[in-house]
Write a protein that holds these residues in place. Structure first.
Motif, PDB file in Angstrom:
ATOM      1  N   VAL A   1       0.859  -1.183   0.000  1.00  0.00           N
ATOM      2  CA  VAL A   1       0.000   0.000   0.000  1.00  0.00           C
ATOM      3  C   VAL A   1       0.894   1.231   0.000  1.00  0.00           C
ATOM      4  O   VAL A   1       2.050   1.177   0.404  1.00  0.00           O
ATOM      5  N   CYS A   2       0.324   2.335  -0.461  1.00  0.00           N
ATOM      6  CA  CYS A   2       0.997   3.625  -0.382  1.00  0.00           C
ATOM      7  C   CYS A   2       0.414   4.336   0.837  1.00  0.00           C
ATOM      8  O   CYS A   2      -0.800   4.361   1.027  1.00  0.00           O
ATOM      9  N   LEU A   3       1.283   4.898   1.662  1.00  0.00           N
ATOM     10  CA  LEU A   3       0.860   5.444   2.952  1.00  0.00           C
ATOM     11  C   LEU A   3       1.411   6.843   3.172  1.00  0.00           C
ATOM     12  O   LEU A   3       2.605   7.078   3.003  1.00  0.00           O
ATOM     13  N   LYS A   4       0.503   7.771   3.515  1.00  0.00           N
ATOM     14  CA  LYS A   4       0.895   9.089   3.999  1.00  0.00           C
ATOM     15  C   LYS A   4       0.205   9.271   5.337  1.00  0.00           C
ATOM     16  O   LYS A   4      -0.985   8.978   5.479  1.00  0.00           O
ATOM     17  N   GLY A   5       0.945   9.745   6.325  1.00  0.00           N
ATOM     18  CA  GLY A   5       0.337   9.912   7.631  1.00  0.00           C
ATOM     19  C   GLY A   5       1.269  10.552   8.624  1.00  0.00           C
ATOM     20  O   GLY A   5       2.334  11.068   8.266  1.00  0.00           O
ATOM     21  N   LYS A   6       0.848  10.524   9.882  1.00  0.00           N
ATOM     22  CA  LYS A   6       1.602  11.137  10.976  1.00  0.00           C
ATOM     23  C   LYS A   6       1.762  10.121  12.094  1.00  0.00           C
ATOM     24  O   LYS A   6       0.811   9.433  12.460  1.00  0.00           O
TER      25      LYS A   6
ATOM     26  N   GLN B   1       2.487   3.632  15.463  1.00  0.00           N
ATOM     27  CA  GLN B   1       1.055   3.757  15.240  1.00  0.00           C
ATOM     28  C   GLN B   1       0.921   5.018  14.392  1.00  0.00           C
ATOM     29  O   GLN B   1       1.402   6.079  14.794  1.00  0.00           O
ATOM     30  N   VAL B   2       0.340   4.888  13.193  1.00  0.00           N
ATOM     31  CA  VAL B   2       0.288   6.002  12.254  1.00  0.00           C
ATOM     32  C   VAL B   2      -1.155   6.388  11.977  1.00  0.00           C
ATOM     33  O   VAL B   2      -1.985   5.533  11.641  1.00  0.00           O
ATOM     34  N   LYS B   3      -1.440   7.687  12.121  1.00  0.00           N
ATOM     35  CA  LYS B   3      -2.750   8.227  11.704  1.00  0.00           C
ATOM     36  C   LYS B   3      -2.640   8.464  10.207  1.00  0.00           C
ATOM     37  O   LYS B   3      -1.770   9.204   9.752  1.00  0.00           O
TER      38      LYS B   3
ATOM     39  N   ASN C   1      -8.852   2.865   6.427  1.00  0.00           N
ATOM     40  CA  ASN C   1      -8.202   2.746   7.737  1.00  0.00           C
ATOM     41  C   ASN C   1      -7.773   4.121   8.229  1.00  0.00           C
ATOM     42  O   ASN C   1      -7.057   4.833   7.538  1.00  0.00           O
ATOM     43  N   SER C   2      -8.171   4.505   9.437  1.00  0.00           N
ATOM     44  CA  SER C   2      -7.758   5.802   9.976  1.00  0.00           C
ATOM     45  C   SER C   2      -6.424   5.701  10.707  1.00  0.00           C
ATOM     46  O   SER C   2      -5.719   6.691  10.852  1.00  0.00           O
ATOM     47  N   LYS C   3      -6.088   4.485  11.159  1.00  0.00           N
ATOM     48  CA  LYS C   3      -4.810   4.247  11.840  1.00  0.00           C
ATOM     49  C   LYS C   3      -4.270   2.903  11.378  1.00  0.00           C
ATOM     50  O   LYS C   3      -5.043   1.975  11.129  1.00  0.00           O
ATOM     51  N   VAL C   4      -2.954   2.817  11.283  1.00  0.00           N
ATOM     52  CA  VAL C   4      -2.314   1.545  10.961  1.00  0.00           C
ATOM     53  C   VAL C   4      -1.084   1.365  11.830  1.00  0.00           C
ATOM     54  O   VAL C   4      -0.517   2.337  12.329  1.00  0.00           O
ATOM     55  N   LYS C   5      -0.676   0.120  12.006  1.00  0.00           N
ATOM     56  CA  LYS C   5       0.579  -0.178  12.683  1.00  0.00           C
ATOM     57  C   LYS C   5       1.613  -0.397  11.591  1.00  0.00           C
ATOM     58  O   LYS C   5       1.351  -1.091  10.608  1.00  0.00           O
TER      59      LYS C   5
END
Length: 151
Positions: free
Chosen positions: A27-32, A49-51, A81-85
């Motif tokens: 997956v491609c992921l952008k988050g904080k 833990q990424v938002k 998904n709002s959060k991922v590990k």
């Protein structure tokens, strides 16, 4: 004879038990980063833990539905998904509040047994050839392109 049969089929069964949500399994992921921990895993140093601001199933991926029919995603698809590990190999872990922009791969225990199945592992890049375990081939995934298309 029984031992020989078990030995021959065990690797296949272990692989078959780890069903990815789609293939290739990235997956491609952008988050904080909301939470950051150092781990004692063999080759994985950090756990986050990424938002998610944006989580994308890249285009040109596929999966099999409950009826075992092949479904192909020609264009990128946003996931909810709002959060991922996320596990990472970084020497120094990211701090809370850091931005993450990466490609992440779903783990299968046959590949990295030090972390749970189907968690995301940072690939530390936004584009690369990724192994498709079912087609036994490499497919080029470009998260830069796919995240722009999915907006």
């Amino acid at each position: 004879m029984k031992f020989l049969m078990i030995s021959l089929f065990t690797p296949f069964l272990a692989k078959a038990m780890c069903s990815y949500p789609h293939n290739p399994p990235v997956v491609c992921l952008k988050g904080k980063v909301l939470e950051s921990k150092t781990t004692k895993k063999t080759n994985i140093n950090c756990s986050y833990q990424v938002k998610t601001h944006l989580l994308i199933r890249p285009g040109r991926t596929y999966w099999y539905n409950d009826d075992l029919d092949l479904e192909t995603y020609k264009t990128p698809k946003k996931l909810k998904n709002s959060k991922v590990k996320l596990y990472a190999k970084n020497k120094k872990c990211l701090s809370v509040g850091s931005e993450v922009n990466t490609m992440a791969r779903y783990n299968c225990s046959t590949e990295n047994s030090s972390v749970p199945d189907l968690v995301l592992i940072d690939q530390e890049t936004l584009s690369k050839e990724v192994n498709d375990p079912w087609k036994r081939s490499l497919q080029f995934i470009d998260c830069n392109k796919d995240t722009k298309l999915a907006k």
